[in-house]
Write an enzyme that holds these catalytic residues in place. Structure first.
Site, short mmCIF file in Angstrom:
data_model
loop_
_atom_site.label_atom_id
_atom_site.label_comp_id
_atom_site.label_asym_id
_atom_site.label_seq_id
_atom_site.Cartn_x
_atom_site.Cartn_y
_atom_site.Cartn_z
N PRO A 9 7.33 -1.34 7.72
CA PRO A 9 8.69 -0.87 7.97
C PRO A 9 9.10 -0.93 9.43
CG PRO A 9 7.57 0.62 6.48
CD PRO A 9 6.54 -0.35 6.96
N ASN A 10 10.31 -1.38 9.64
CA ASN A 10 11.00 -1.43 10.92
C ASN A 10 10.52 -2.53 11.86
OD1 ASN A 10 12.78 0.81 10.38
ND2 ASN A 10 10.95 2.08 10.56
N ARG A 17 14.50 -2.96 18.70
CA ARG A 17 14.14 -1.55 18.51
C ARG A 17 13.26 -1.07 19.65
NH1 ARG A 17 9.51 0.61 14.70
NH2 ARG A 17 9.82 2.83 15.00
N TYR A 22 8.09 -1.27 22.20
CA TYR A 22 7.65 -2.39 21.38
C TYR A 22 7.82 -3.76 22.01
CZ TYR A 22 7.51 1.31 17.93
OH TYR A 22 7.23 2.48 17.27
N ASN A 74 0.10 -4.76 10.48
CA ASN A 74 0.73 -3.72 11.28
C ASN A 74 1.52 -2.90 10.27
OD1 ASN A 74 2.29 -2.06 12.86
ND2 ASN A 74 2.72 -3.62 14.40
N ALA A 77 4.83 2.87 10.23
CA ALA A 77 4.71 4.28 9.87
C ALA A 77 3.87 4.51 8.62
CB ALA A 77 6.09 4.89 9.69
N HIS A 80 0.35 6.26 8.73
CA HIS A 80 0.16 7.71 8.80
C HIS A 80 0.53 8.43 7.51
CE1 HIS A 80 0.27 6.27 12.88
NE2 HIS A 80 1.53 5.96 12.73
N ASP A 87 -5.39 2.72 -0.93
CA ASP A 87 -6.01 2.43 -2.22
C ASP A 87 -5.94 0.94 -2.55
OD1 ASP A 87 -6.62 5.11 -2.46
OD2 ASP A 87 -5.07 5.52 -3.97
N GLU A 98 -6.33 -3.80 11.42
CA GLU A 98 -5.13 -2.97 11.58
C GLU A 98 -4.69 -3.07 13.03
OE1 GLU A 98 -4.08 1.78 11.77
OE2 GLU A 98 -5.74 1.15 10.48
N HIS A 100 -1.47 -2.21 16.01
CA HIS A 100 -0.27 -1.46 16.41
C HIS A 100 0.16 -1.96 17.77
CE1 HIS A 100 -0.77 1.24 13.06
NE2 HIS A 100 -2.07 1.22 13.33
N SER A 102 2.17 -0.41 19.91
CA SER A 102 2.06 0.70 20.86
C SER A 102 0.69 1.36 20.72
CB SER A 102 3.17 1.73 20.63
OG SER A 102 2.97 2.39 19.40
N ARG A 107 0.90 8.70 21.62
CA ARG A 107 2.23 9.08 21.13
C ARG A 107 2.15 10.42 20.40
NH1 ARG A 107 5.18 4.22 18.46
NH2 ARG A 107 6.90 5.66 18.78
N ARG A 111 1.03 10.51 14.74
CA ARG A 111 0.68 9.09 14.76
C ARG A 111 -0.81 8.85 15.03
NH1 ARG A 111 5.52 6.18 14.76
NH2 ARG A 111 7.26 7.33 15.68
#
Length: 147
Positions: A9-10, A17, A22, A74, A77, A80, A87, A98, A100, A102, A107, A111
């Protein structure tokens, strides 16, 4: 497909953004770089982005059916919040990194926890868009071990 890169998302808003967090690179910029990096190593890299948890999970199961060797994710959100995504990774058993953009540990407190990290082969955070390049480089260098 050898490597599937999933963005949650995002991340479709990269470059617009919160560029102070970012960066200025767009998701398209990152995807073009990954495709070239993969091709140079003889790997086919496919990319997927969705703002919807279920679509990401469906794409992960599809990747297993397609014989994907690795995933770079990535999760945004969903890192978290999503037991369902965790699963799905446990079920498909595709090695994944994985990432990220940032440093999630510098943060907000919420997070700092990842539902995926203990299943991941590696976790990279805080390297900006370069984290994608690092993740793919890591997978390329580990290819013989997992093949």
């Amino acid at each position: 497909m050898d490597v599937l890169v999933i963005n949650g998302p995002n991340l479709n808003a990269l470059g617009q953004r919160e560029p102070e967090i970012y960066g200025a690179a767009t998701l398209a910029d990152i995807e073009v770089n990954l495709a070239a990096q993969g091709a140079a190593a003889g790997l086919e890299v496919d990319t997927f982005q969705s703002n919807h948890e279920g679509e990401i999970i469906d794409r992960l199961y599809q990747a297993r059916q397609e014989g994907a060797k690795f995933v770079i994710i990535n999760p945004g959100a969903l890192t978290h919040t999503s037991v369902a995504l965790r699963d799905a990774f446990a079920a498909v058993q595709i090695p994944f990194v994985e990432i990220h953009i940032s440093n999630i540990h510098a943060r907000e407190e919420f997070r700092h926890h990842s539902y995926l990290a203990d299943l991941a082969v590696a976790v990279m955070a805080g390297f900006g868009g370069y984290g994608y390049t690092m993740a793919l480089d890591f997978l390329i260098n580990r290819l013989e071990i997992w093949s």
